[in-house]
Design an enzyme around this catalytic site. Structure first.
Site, PDB file in Angstrom:
ATOM      1  CB  CYS A   1      -1.086   0.111   1.130  1.00  0.00           C
ATOM      2  SG  CYS A   1      -1.684   1.202   1.561  1.00  0.00           S
TER       3      CYS A   1
ATOM      4  CB  CYS B   1     -10.042  -7.183  21.981  1.00  0.00           C
ATOM      5  SG  CYS B   1      -9.911  -6.048  23.222  1.00  0.00           S
TER       6      CYS B   1
END
Ligand code: SAH
Length: 385
Positions: free
Chosen positions: A3, A341
């Site tokens: 990217c 998480c």
């Protein structure tokens, strides 16, 4: 896959340079290193197509070349906004939606907020898409309550989105006048549609309000929740607690999968309201949700001698706390399913539980919810030795 934003210090995909298989290997090794001493670690569950998985985008407005409004994300370790048009992590429908938001904001001559000077109107835009329903929400965060020409903005936005093949289903204005890096303020005004979107996960339908938490990777969330439900191994009449429940996803799916009675607790009032509506929308009567700090809720439940069979816990990155864990030990459910998480705080909480109670981790399952980033999601089944 690469990217062009990486060279500009984007920081959104620190692992993009690594082969995906290698990323998974490294994450699994990290979980084994942190948690392996507490129990057996299963192979990590990765994605088949680990791109464009994010159903949520936050874009920050700034002034670009020639003074033109643009938007993007903060560069790594900085408060400089890097313009973003395409992102390998984001749902491509949301890239197009954001393009439409910028076009509409420019047409309405909205000025980007300048956080140093405190001038300007539009700060951020939060976008969410219910991938299963196709519903798209646009939340425009403004520095002041007055949004001049709000009707024109909505009209322009819907038209610009349609031009790009996107149907925006709701538009909300959120007002955040404070000097803060927190994106959303308290006040909200629905400019178009219902003010929320809906999505479907594990066969259940969920309403999601702008300020409610919702998992950002729907494909892997089904894997994660599937594991959590499998670990709970519900037989039919269990009393189940869903703590840190958000909009009630885990508890509602548990109720659909045999739990006899579900009680959920969550601090965010908007999420609790969503959870109550969601229980009804899924035709569930044996389920209640409370707005409470999870530790407080657990202490009260323990004081009242509640005896849940299964406790699901899914705290934020900071993990749980002593009040919660001590009450959990006191109530002594047959099973604890910990969804995390953040493996570091998970390790801390597992250390406390194993040192102070007969609980032992029976199964540890990492799930890659965040490909190309360093984040790791894990679900752990604990029961008494
Ligand atoms: N289980 C849900 C939400 C997980 S995210 C899901 O899978 O979607 C963690 C949730 O904990 C968020 O909704 C957050 O608002 C909530 N939360 C944070 N601190 C809390 C606390 N002290 N007590 C209760 N809930 C809390």
């Amino acid at each position: 896959m690469d990217c062009k934003l990486r060279a500009k210090n984007c920081g959104g995909c620190p692992l993009l340079g690594l082969d995906y298989a290698e990323q998974l290997k490294q994450k699994e090794a990290a979980v084994k290193k942190l948690l392996g001493k507490y129990g057996p670690v299963n192979a990590i569950r990765g994605m088949e197509n680990p791109y464009h998985y994010r159903n949520k985008v936050i874009s920050t407005f700034t002034t670009g070349w020639g003074g033109k409004l643009t938007s993007g994300i903060y560069a790594a370790n900085s408060h400089k906004v890097l313009p973003v048009e395409r992102c390998l992590l984001q749902d491509e429908v949301l890239d197009k939606t954001m393009e439409a938001v910028r076009a509409a904001a420019i047409a309405c001559r909205y000025q980007p907020y300048d956080e140093d000077k405190g001038t300007g109107l539009v700060r951020h835009c939060l976008l969410r898409r219910g991938v299963a329903t196709g519903q798209v929400m646009v939340v425009l965060v403004t520095a002041q309550p007055v949004l001049p020409g709000a009707k024109n903005f909505v009209r322009a936005l819907l038209a610009e989105a349609e031009k790009r093949g996107v149907t925006v289903t709701t538009v909300v204005q959120n007002v955040n006048p404070r000097k803060t890096s927190v994106v959303l303020g308290d006040a909200e005004k629905v400019l178009y549609g219902k003010g929320y979107i809906e999505d479907i996960l594990c066969g259940c339908r969920f309403r999601i309000s702008p300020k409610s938490f919702y998992q950002i990777n729907p494909v892997q969330t089904e894997v994660l929740y599937g594991k959590a439900i499998e670990f709970a191994n519900l037989k039919g009449n269990e009393t189940v607690l869903d703590t840190y429940c958000g909009i009630g996803t885990i508890g509602i799916i548990a109720a659909k999968n045999g739990a006899g009675n579900v009680i959920g607790a969550e601090l965010n009032g908007d999420a609790v309201r969503d959870a109550i509506v969601n229980a009804r929308a899924n035709n569930l009567k044996n389920i209640r949700f409370y707005k409470a700090d999870a530790g407080e809720f657990m202490r009260e439940a323990a004081d009242e001698d509640e005896k849940p069979d299964v406790v699901f816990m899914d705290p934020p990155r900071a993990g749980s706390d002593r009040k919660f864990l001590n009450s959990l030990i006191k109530m002594s459910p047959k099973k604890v399913v910990y969804v995390s998480c953040n493996p570091e705080t998970l390790a801390r909480d597992l250390a406390y539980l194993t040192q102070n109670s007969p609980y032992k981790a029976q199964k540890i399952q990492p799930v890659d919810m965040f490909p190309h980033t360093a984040h790791i999601e894990t679900v752990v089944l604990m029961s008494r030795k």
